[in-house]
Design a protein around this motif. Structure first.
Motif, PDB file in Angstrom:
ATOM      1  N   UNK A   7       0.827  -1.206   0.000  1.00  0.00           N
ATOM      2  CA  UNK A   7       0.000   0.000   0.000  1.00  0.00           C
ATOM      3  C   UNK A   7       0.864   1.260   0.000  1.00  0.00           C
ATOM      4  N   UNK A   8       1.940   1.250   0.796  1.00  0.00           N
ATOM      5  CA  UNK A   8       2.822   2.414   0.851  1.00  0.00           C
ATOM      6  C   UNK A   8       3.517   2.637  -0.492  1.00  0.00           C
ATOM      7  N   UNK A   9       3.902   1.555  -1.169  1.00  0.00           N
ATOM      8  CA  UNK A   9       4.511   1.689  -2.492  1.00  0.00           C
ATOM      9  C   UNK A   9       3.500   2.259  -3.485  1.00  0.00           C
ATOM     10  N   UNK A  10       2.275   1.760  -3.436  1.00  0.00           N
ATOM     11  CA  UNK A  10       1.230   2.252  -4.339  1.00  0.00           C
ATOM     12  C   UNK A  10       0.991   3.747  -4.130  1.00  0.00           C
ATOM     13  N   UNK A  11       0.963   4.172  -2.872  1.00  0.00           N
ATOM     14  CA  UNK A  11       0.775   5.607  -2.580  1.00  0.00           C
ATOM     15  C   UNK A  11       1.950   6.422  -3.107  1.00  0.00           C
ATOM     16  N   UNK A  12       3.158   5.900  -2.938  1.00  0.00           N
ATOM     17  CA  UNK A  12       4.329   6.612  -3.412  1.00  0.00           C
ATOM     18  C   UNK A  12       4.346   6.763  -4.920  1.00  0.00           C
ATOM     19  N   UNK A  13       4.009   5.690  -5.630  1.00  0.00           N
ATOM     20  CA  UNK A  13       3.952   5.744  -7.090  1.00  0.00           C
ATOM     21  C   UNK A  13       2.916   6.767  -7.544  1.00  0.00           C
ATOM     22  N   UNK A  14       1.764   6.781  -6.869  1.00  0.00           N
ATOM     23  CA  UNK A  14       0.712   7.745  -7.212  1.00  0.00           C
ATOM     24  C   UNK A  14       1.169   9.173  -6.941  1.00  0.00           C
ATOM     25  N   UNK A  15       1.862   9.378  -5.817  1.00  0.00           N
ATOM     26  CA  UNK A  15       2.339  10.719  -5.470  1.00  0.00           C
ATOM     27  C   UNK A  15       3.341  11.235  -6.496  1.00  0.00           C
ATOM     28  N   UNK A  16       4.121  10.329  -7.075  1.00  0.00           N
ATOM     29  CA  UNK A  16       5.096  10.714  -8.098  1.00  0.00           C
ATOM     30  C   UNK A  16       4.458  10.883  -9.473  1.00  0.00           C
ATOM     31  N   UNK A  17       3.201  10.471  -9.602  1.00  0.00           N
ATOM     32  CA  UNK A  17       2.520  10.575 -10.895  1.00  0.00           C
ATOM     33  C   UNK A  17       3.097   9.641 -11.940  1.00  0.00           C
ATOM     34  N   UNK A  18       3.613   8.498 -11.496  1.00  0.00           N
ATOM     35  CA  UNK A  18       4.314   7.587 -12.395  1.00  0.00           C
ATOM     36  C   UNK A  18       3.374   6.580 -13.031  1.00  0.00           C
ATOM     37  N   UNK A  19       3.609   6.308 -14.289  1.00  0.00           N
ATOM     38  CA  UNK A  19       2.983   5.176 -14.970  1.00  0.00           C
ATOM     39  C   UNK A  19       4.049   4.105 -15.139  1.00  0.00           C
ATOM     40  N   UNK A  20       3.792   2.922 -14.580  1.00  0.00           N
ATOM     41  CA  UNK A  20       4.756   1.832 -14.612  1.00  0.00           C
ATOM     42  C   UNK A  20       4.145   0.608 -15.279  1.00  0.00           C
ATOM     43  N   UNK A  57      15.213   3.774  -0.511  1.00  0.00           N
ATOM     44  CA  UNK A  57      15.726   3.026  -1.657  1.00  0.00           C
ATOM     45  C   UNK A  57      14.763   3.103  -2.845  1.00  0.00           C
ATOM     46  N   UNK A  58      13.581   2.498  -2.698  1.00  0.00           N
ATOM     47  CA  UNK A  58      12.677   2.409  -3.847  1.00  0.00           C
ATOM     48  C   UNK A  58      12.127   3.771  -4.268  1.00  0.00           C
ATOM     49  N   UNK A  59      11.499   4.490  -3.353  1.00  0.00           N
ATOM     50  CA  UNK A  59      10.869   5.749  -3.739  1.00  0.00           C
ATOM     51  C   UNK A  59      11.908   6.799  -4.130  1.00  0.00           C
ATOM     52  N   UNK A  60      13.057   6.781  -3.458  1.00  0.00           N
ATOM     53  CA  UNK A  60      14.131   7.712  -3.802  1.00  0.00           C
ATOM     54  C   UNK A  60      14.562   7.500  -5.255  1.00  0.00           C
ATOM     55  N   UNK A  61      14.652   6.248  -5.676  1.00  0.00           N
ATOM     56  CA  UNK A  61      15.046   5.959  -7.056  1.00  0.00           C
ATOM     57  C   UNK A  61      13.885   6.141  -8.031  1.00  0.00           C
ATOM     58  N   UNK A  62      12.678   5.807  -7.614  1.00  0.00           N
ATOM     59  CA  UNK A  62      11.520   6.021  -8.483  1.00  0.00           C
ATOM     60  C   UNK A  62      11.318   7.501  -8.793  1.00  0.00           C
ATOM     61  N   UNK A  63      11.779   8.374  -7.900  1.00  0.00           N
ATOM     62  CA  UNK A  63      11.626   9.816  -8.119  1.00  0.00           C
ATOM     63  C   UNK A  63      12.404  10.308  -9.336  1.00  0.00           C
ATOM     64  N   UNK A  64      13.408   9.548  -9.771  1.00  0.00           N
ATOM     65  CA  UNK A  64      14.197   9.985 -10.933  1.00  0.00           C
ATOM     66  C   UNK A  64      13.687   9.396 -12.237  1.00  0.00           C
ATOM     67  N   UNK A 101      11.479   0.601 -16.804  1.00  0.00           N
ATOM     68  CA  UNK A 101      11.649   0.830 -18.247  1.00  0.00           C
ATOM     69  C   UNK A 101      12.175  -0.440 -18.917  1.00  0.00           C
ATOM     70  N   UNK A 102      11.308  -1.400 -19.202  1.00  0.00           N
ATOM     71  CA  UNK A 102      11.759  -2.704 -19.708  1.00  0.00           C
ATOM     72  C   UNK A 102      12.489  -2.641 -21.045  1.00  0.00           C
ATOM     73  N   UNK A 103      12.332  -1.567 -21.805  1.00  0.00           N
ATOM     74  CA  UNK A 103      13.003  -1.458 -23.094  1.00  0.00           C
ATOM     75  C   UNK A 103      14.425  -0.947 -23.009  1.00  0.00           C
ATOM     76  N   UNK A 104      14.814  -0.419 -21.864  1.00  0.00           N
ATOM     77  CA  UNK A 104      16.155   0.149 -21.718  1.00  0.00           C
ATOM     78  C   UNK A 104      17.170  -0.958 -21.447  1.00  0.00           C
ATOM     79  N   UNK A 105      18.352  -0.815 -22.020  1.00  0.00           N
ATOM     80  CA  UNK A 105      19.460  -1.732 -21.746  1.00  0.00           C
ATOM     81  C   UNK A 105      20.323  -1.099 -20.660  1.00  0.00           C
ATOM     82  N   UNK A 106      20.319  -1.695 -19.479  1.00  0.00           N
ATOM     83  CA  UNK A 106      20.954  -1.083 -18.315  1.00  0.00           C
ATOM     84  C   UNK A 106      22.092  -1.954 -17.814  1.00  0.00           C
TER      85      UNK A 106
END
Length: 219
Positions: A7-20, A57-64, A101-106
């Motif tokens: 639930x906390x991850x879902x809220x964080x993703x929503x707060x960042x306005x991210x589509x994953x 870790x997760x939300x800090x990196x999702x922010x970028x 980003x599944x299409x990126x080569x990382x």
């Protein structure tokens, strides 16, 4: 049974306005569990509390994610970016970017063997076929250049640029994740490197400064 951090991850993703991607939330939580499990044997990260791990870790990196997507589009590599994550540690942000980003080569590079091994295990368990991990000094790498090079609390900007310059493709850019940028660090950036944007970030649940320092070579 649902994951205690779901639930906390879902809220964080929503707060960042991210589509994953649809699979991303479950992959991110599985990644968090893998860090916690390996931390019992190997010192991958200093953060051990599950809620702090989610935020720091997760939300800090999702922010970028969104800023990097926008820059990838500006480089005409929105869907096929080649990205190098330097001093990746437990895979932050490289693994998070690979999930988002599944299409990126990382490629994640780290001088600590157990951390590269961990990232390879994460890639295998989560099916991240475009994710690679290299145990090497970045300045010793022999590989095709990358359009974007990231780091998270890896080194000073001048050292980051110096160590990775040979890995950056023409027209590419550096993205350094920083807690804050000092005047001294800013002034030490080489004259032939342009700091073209310092992008402030807001990390859900984290009351601390965060930014991306965007740079590119001028010659």
């Amino acid at each position: 049974m649902s994951h205690p951090q779901a639930a906390a991850l879902e809220r964080g993703i929503a707060a960042l306005g991210l589509t994953l991607p649809e699979a991303a939330p479950a992959q991110l939580l599985a990644y968090l569990d893998l860090i916690a499990r390996w931390n019992q044997v190997y010192n991958l990260t200093a953060v051990r509390d599950p809620q702090q791990m989610l935020t720091q870790h997760l939300l800090d990196c999702l922010a970028v994610v969104q800023p990097l997507r926008q820059q990838a589009a500006a480089l005409d590599h929105a869907d096929d970016l080649r990205l190098l994550d330097v001093g990746s540690g437990a895979g932050l942000p490289g693994v998070v970017l690979a999930i988002a980003n599944p299409g990126w080569a990382i490629t994640c590079v780290d001088t600590v063997a157990k951390k590269a091994t961990f990232i390879r295990q994460v890639g295998a368990e989560l099916g991240l076929r475009q994710l690679q991990a290299v145990h090497q000094r970045v300045e010793d790498m022999s590989t095709a250049p990358f359009s974007m090079i990231t780091s998270r609390a890896f080194a000073s900007l001048v050292d980051f640029v110096h160590l990775t310059r040979e890995r950056l493709a023409p027209g590419g850019c550096w993205a350094a994740m920083k807690a804050h940028l000092t005047d001294e660090e800013r002034q030490a950036v080489p004259a032939d490197v342009e700091m073209f944007h310092v992008e402030r970030l807001a990390v859900p649940g984290l009351d601390a400064e965060r930014c991306i320092v965007w740079m590119r070579a001028t010659v």
